[in-house]
Design an enzyme around this catalytic site. Structure first.
Site, PDB file in Angstrom:
ATOM      1  N   GLU A 149       0.811  -1.221   0.000  1.00 15.44           N
ATOM      2  CA  GLU A 149       0.000   0.000   0.000  1.00 15.44           C
ATOM      3  C   GLU A 149       0.848   1.277   0.000  1.00 15.44           C
ATOM      4  O   GLU A 149       0.796   2.079   0.937  1.00 15.44           O
ATOM      5  CB  GLU A 149      -0.960   0.008   1.191  1.00 15.44           C
ATOM      6  CG  GLU A 149      -2.016  -1.059   1.089  1.00 15.44           C
ATOM      7  CD  GLU A 149      -3.112  -0.940   2.140  1.00 15.44           C
ATOM      8  OE1 GLU A 149      -2.871  -0.362   3.211  1.00 15.44           O
ATOM      9  OE2 GLU A 149      -4.214  -1.440   1.885  1.00 15.44           O
ATOM     10  N   GLU A 305      -6.566  -7.971  -0.638  1.00 15.33           N
ATOM     11  CA  GLU A 305      -6.997  -8.003   0.765  1.00 15.33           C
ATOM     12  C   GLU A 305      -8.468  -7.631   0.890  1.00 15.33           C
ATOM     13  O   GLU A 305      -8.944  -6.708   0.226  1.00 15.33           O
ATOM     14  CB  GLU A 305      -6.220  -6.969   1.603  1.00 15.33           C
ATOM     15  CG  GLU A 305      -4.760  -7.231   1.783  1.00 15.33           C
ATOM     16  CD  GLU A 305      -4.106  -6.131   2.642  1.00 15.33           C
ATOM     17  OE1 GLU A 305      -4.824  -5.451   3.400  1.00 15.33           O
ATOM     18  OE2 GLU A 305      -2.896  -5.943   2.508  1.00 15.33           O
TER      19      GLU A 305
END
Ligand code: GLA
Ligand code: ZN
Length: 667
Positions: A149, A305
């Site tokens: 991320e 995710e």
């Protein structure tokens, strides 16, 4: 890439390093029962695998990889560079970030490296190379997951220097730079490259997070996005030296503001992203994020995710209701995902994510609702794998999404603080979502000609070439829908003179004299040709017709009777310009008209609030029918007699879908 992924990956972030070895065996047993076939490992283990500058220690990771390989997992291998080891921060404090307020950070947290620290870059690339050398040939390692991320920004001196280099490359001369940033305003003329400073709270940042010079700040965002992308490229190239066969990705975050994902996707083999809707996120917004992630490469993506149930970092971390995780997973697949991966497989015992959901909870057993739901989905995905993989989504309507516009619109001071880019785009996406009209989210440099309709709301910034491409599209028969706050500035946030919508004036056949901002408690109305009146708010543009005709006029205020919505015929196509934020029913009225004129129809008639999405595999179509409404819904007639894959039976006219129920029809 010769190491193809041949099944729907089902698994997710797995941190056996946080657990004693007895637990690992237990994990393998439990995961097998859940049909888990994949694990993402080594995402945050830098300190473990490189305990000091000179020493690498892969012994534990070797064991993890060996265990997963024996169990025939498809391994997603992290490079671990998203959280710095403490020794590095101590020895080289400049690897840490300096924040927007100008504070150099001490060691802590994650996503904490300065992207322009030469030390960080060198250490990160070296580690990625070592990992690739060691594990790249392992046939079970199916995907590289670089860092994690990417995000945030740094305002340190290294970044400042690198920014100057980036600017020199972009502008060549200070004259060009001064012009682009309109530095004559407030006498900010720069005479030396060294006079350039980062636009943070100590310089051009305004009290409200906006910028005194949006041109500088937008450039800084571009630069920061490029800097982090370069971090990704550093690691990717280091991996490629040893491993030419495994796909490489990093996990993105939907409409995340800081990074220009269209640019990033070009450097990624496959897009992957993390989907964390809140309890009150509209399903249409989640769908839009999926379409955006698919749109980045116009290809299927990985869901890297999602939580099996609960999050920890939102204000209210509600449980996913029974069936919700499954329905959400099918929505994800319907919109183009080829994997379903969780954060995380086992819930950690301490630190800030201890309350984050996992396949195995703190109870440590299979005897939980979440486990049973995970298991049920695992079984289904195993069965569906061959049918789904490789299928594609198709659309006749494109909605433009553009990070430069996102930044530009939200930096600019005026006319209204309530102009929020994602909200604006979503308010148009929602119309198509509610009617099950497939959408592709497209960049400003897309090939518009493959679409019947292009919707470009708040296309505030029109970069080089975009006007020409839109004109070409419309001339050839395309339909363009655009709105208030469009066509106004160039890539540096300087206004196109001669009346708004500036560079799109000819195309829209209008000119806008003034833009009124309405406070939250204010509204106006629009009366359409047919005599219907719809309310409107946010901004009202005062439009003058040139070649366009009016489709509706304001009902109130000193501009009552003036056009609010217009239609212009241009070449073989047409342009709809919506000069104010219409209420939902007003927007529906106009977009119904737009779809009718483009002969664009919903996938299925009378879907009554069900979400229906289609993926095509050769001449076969897969229809995902999902109920996200609170009430039970009837199956649309189109599907009567069709083969439903999850139940392996043929649908009959009495089929109903409860909330979160899903059907998949192969036709
Ligand atoms: C992000 C991160 C994960 C984890 C989850 C928790 O997506 O990538 O490491 O922190 O959030 O929701
Ligand atoms: Zn920095």
């Amino acid at each position: 890439m010769s190491k193809e992924i041949k099944r729907i990956l089902y698994g997710g972030d797995y941190n056996p390093n946080q657990w004693p070895k007895e637990i690992w065996k237990e994990d393998m047993r439990i995961f097998r029962d859940a049909h888990i076939n994949s694990a993402t490992v080594n995402v945050f283990s830098w300190a473990k695998i490189q305990p000091s500058e000179e020493v690498y220690d892969f012994s534990e990771l070797d064991e993890i990889i060996e265990m997963l390989s024996k169990e025939n997992y498809d391994i997603v291998l992290g490079t671990s560079t998203a959280a710095l080891p403490a020794w590095m921060a101590k020895k080289y404090p400049e690897v840490e970030r300096t924040d927007y307020e100008g504070r150099l950070h001490k060691y802590g947290q994650r996503h904490n490296a300065c992207p322009n620290s030469p030390r960080f870059r060198q250490f990160a690339a070296a580690l990625a190379g070592k990992l690739a050398e060691r594990y790249g040939k392992n046939p079970h390692v199916k995907c590289w997951h670089i860092s994690n991320e990417y995000g945030g920004a740094c305002y340190c001196e290294n970044c400042e220097k690198a920014f100057r280099v980036w600017l020199r490359k972009k502008y060549k001369t200070l004259e060009a730079l001064n012009k682009a940033w309109n530095t004559e305003f407030w006498g900010h003329t720069l005479y030396d490259w060294e006079e350039i400073v980062v636009p943070n709270a100590l310089s051009e940042g305004l009290w409200d997070g906006r910028s005194a010079f949006a041109g500088i700040s937008i450039d800084y965002r571009r630069f920061n996005s490029d800097s982090m992308l370069q971090n990704y490229i550093d690691e990717r190239d280091a991996i490629r030296e040893f491993d030419k066969e495994t796909v490489i990705t990093t996990n993105l975050m939907g409409t995340y503001k800081e990074l220009d994902y269209f640019k990033w996707a070009k450097e990624m083999d496959v897009v992957s992203w993390d989907n964390y809707p809140a309890y009150d996120t509209p399903w249409s917004l989640t769908a839009m994020c999926h379409d955006l992630m698919r749109g980045l490469k116009d290809k299927p993506f990985m869901l890297m995710e999602q939580t099996p149930s609960q999050q920890n970092w939102q204000p209210y971390n509600s449980l996913k209701r029974p069936g919700q995780m499954r329905a959400q997973s099918y929505q994800t697949i319907a919109h183009g995902a080829d994997t379903i991966q969780f954060f995380q497989l086992r819930r950690s015992i301490g630190a800030c994510e201890k309350f984050h959901g996992a396949v195995i909870s703190h109870a440590g057993t299979k005897n939980t609702r979440v486990f049973r739901e995970t298991q049920e989905l695992g079984k289904e995905l195993e069965m569906l794998s061959d049918t789904i993989l490789g299928s594609r989504n198709e659309a006749q309507v494109g909605i433009v999404f553009d990070w430069d516009n996102y930044w530009g619109l939200e930096y600019t001071s005026g006319p209204s603080v309530d102009l929020k880019y994602v909200e604006q785009i979503h308010s148009y996406y929602e119309y198509f979502y509610e009617r099950n009209i497939p959408i592709n989210m497209v960049p400003t440099n897309a090939n518009f000609n493959q679409y019947k309709i292009i919707v470009a709301p708040v296309l505030y910034m029109v970069k080089a070439g975009v006007k020409e491409a839109l004109e070409e599209f419309v001339k050839n028969g395309g339909i363009l829908v655009t709105t208030y706050m469009s066509g106004i500035v160039d890539q540096s946030d300087n206004v196109y003179l001669g009346g708004y919508p500036g560079t799109l004036r000819n195309l829209a056949g209008i000119w806008v004299e003034e833009i009124d901002a309405l406070a939250p408690e204010q509204k106006n109305g629009v009366k359409t040709e047919g005599g219907k009146v719809f309310s409107c708010n946010l901004v009202c543009e005062r439009i003058h017709l040139e070649s366009a005709q009016s489709l509706g006029e304001y009902t109130e205020d000193f501009y009552a009777g003036e056009p609010a919505i217009t239609l212009n015929y241009f070449g073989n196509g047409r342009v709809y310009y919506i000069g104010t934020q219409l209420s939902k029913n007003g927007k529906n009225e106009i977009l119904d008209m737009v779809c009718k004129s483009g002969s664009v129809e919903p996938l299925v008639k009378n879907s009554d609030g069900l979400e229906i999405v289609c993926r095509r595999q050769g001449d076969k179509k897969l229809y995902f029918v999902m109920n996200f409404q609170d009430e039970e819904k009837k199956l649309p007639e189109t599907f009567y007699g069709c083969h439903e894959l999850l139940r392996d039976t043929y649908a009959t006219s009495d089929w109903k879908l409860e909330k979160y129920q899903v059907c998949i029809f192969q036709i």
